[in-house]
Motif scaffolding. Structure first.
Motif, short mmCIF file in Angstrom:
data_model
loop_
_atom_site.label_atom_id
_atom_site.label_comp_id
_atom_site.label_asym_id
_atom_site.label_seq_id
_atom_site.Cartn_x
_atom_site.Cartn_y
_atom_site.Cartn_z
N LEU A 45 0.84 -1.18 0.00
CA LEU A 45 0.00 0.00 0.00
C LEU A 45 0.88 1.23 0.00
O LEU A 45 1.90 1.28 0.68
CB LEU A 45 -0.90 0.02 1.24
N SER A 46 0.47 2.25 -0.78
CA SER A 46 1.23 3.49 -0.85
C SER A 46 0.45 4.60 -0.19
O SER A 46 -0.76 4.74 -0.41
CB SER A 46 1.50 3.86 -2.32
N GLN B 103 5.63 3.65 1.54
CA GLN B 103 5.01 2.44 1.03
C GLN B 103 5.32 1.32 2.00
O GLN B 103 6.44 1.20 2.49
CB GLN B 103 5.56 2.09 -0.36
N LEU C 250 -8.81 -6.99 1.27
CA LEU C 250 -8.06 -5.74 1.30
C LEU C 250 -9.03 -4.60 1.62
O LEU C 250 -9.97 -4.36 0.87
CB LEU C 250 -7.39 -5.49 -0.06
N HIS D 69 -8.75 -0.92 1.86
CA HIS D 69 -7.92 0.26 1.67
C HIS D 69 -8.45 1.06 0.50
O HIS D 69 -8.68 0.51 -0.58
CB HIS D 69 -6.47 -0.16 1.41
N ASP E 191 -3.96 4.31 -2.74
CA ASP E 191 -3.16 3.66 -3.77
C ASP E 191 -2.64 2.32 -3.26
O ASP E 191 -2.35 2.16 -2.07
CB ASP E 191 -1.98 4.54 -4.17
N TRP E 192 -2.52 1.37 -4.16
CA TRP E 192 -1.96 0.08 -3.78
C TRP E 192 -1.31 -0.59 -4.99
O TRP E 192 -1.59 -0.25 -6.14
CB TRP E 192 -3.02 -0.85 -3.17
N THR E 193 -0.42 -1.52 -4.71
CA THR E 193 0.27 -2.28 -5.75
C THR E 193 0.32 -3.74 -5.34
O THR E 193 0.69 -4.06 -4.21
CB THR E 193 1.71 -1.77 -5.95
N HIS F 67 -1.15 -2.01 -10.42
CA HIS F 67 -0.99 -0.77 -9.68
C HIS F 67 -2.24 0.09 -9.81
O HIS F 67 -2.71 0.36 -10.91
CB HIS F 67 0.23 0.00 -10.20
#
Length: 225
Positions: free
Chosen positions: A18-19, A24, A87, A89, A92-94, A192
């Motif tokens: 997660l960003s 991160q 998840l 959230h 942003d996430w990757t 992403h």
């Protein structure tokens, strides 16, 4: 999150990061293989926070640093890994998957990355072409159209019965060619999500990018391989 493979000797590692605006960080309960020198399995049978399944009494092989989803023989075997935890959230996430595929260059198997609302962890592993209606995203890595390999993306809001379509492959919203078999090294698949865009990268290069998910609730999802 889910990873599934059919008739394809595949080994895999997975991480989800997660960003935030400042840093991160990796979500450990949705990742494995990201820590150097640490076994992914405490007993070489299970992976914490993941459910491992196969079809017809087949069980994917778990080693100290990798998972072999399908054996080189016999064929028609399916292996899957489903994350137990969703998840939660909104930023942003990757998600990253390192994999290697070996076997016949013209083999018919595929590797699928599922990021969907409802987990299929306790069901016999299915594929995009045989699963019931799903809500989320599926990435398919296979030899579609005979170009040596490709990565394709499929979105569904839970209303489309893919398996009933006369030509399900035409439902793909993004695609790039990628020869993934027998490369002798790991391939890196990255998903992403940031600023309303979803980008799929393979070995650090953009495969395709879309803002279609800006209207799709890709949150609180279960990931799987």
């Amino acid at each position: 999150m889910h990873i599934t493979s059919r008739s394809l000797r595949t080994i895999a590692w997975s991480t989800l990061a997660l960003s935030t605006a400042r840093a991160q960080y990796i979500i450990d309960n949705l990742s494995f293989g990201q820590k150097d020198g640490v076994y992914i399995s405490p007993d070489l049978r299970t992976i914490p926070h993941w459910i491992i399944q196969g079809n017809d009494d087949y069980v994917p092989q778990v080693l100290s640093d990798r998972v072999i989803l399908t054996p080189p023989y016999p064929g028609n075997k399916r292996g899957s890994l489903w994350a137990q935890d969703p998840l939660h959230h909104a930023g942003d996430w990757t998600a990253e998957l390192d994999f290697r595929a070996s076997g016949m260059d013209r083999g018919a198997g595929n590797l699928q990355f599922w990021y969907v609302k409802e987990s299929q962890a306790h069901e016999v592993p299915t594929s995009l072409y045989t699963a019931p209606k799903f809500d989320g995203l599926v990435l398919v890595i296979d030899q579609y159209e005979g170009h040596g390999g490709s990565v394709r993306g499929f979105l569904n809001d839970g209303t489309v019965d893919v398996k009933s379509q006369p030509d399900p492959d035409t439902l793909a919203f993004g695609k790039c060619d990628y020869a993934y078999r027998n490369r002798g090294l790991l391939s890196n698949l990255k998903l992403h999500h940031a600023d309303g865009f979803l980008e799929v990268l393979i070995d650090g290069e953009t495969c395709f990018k879309t803002d279609k998910v800006g209207h799709h609730p890709l949150l609180d999802q279960h990931a799987a391989y």
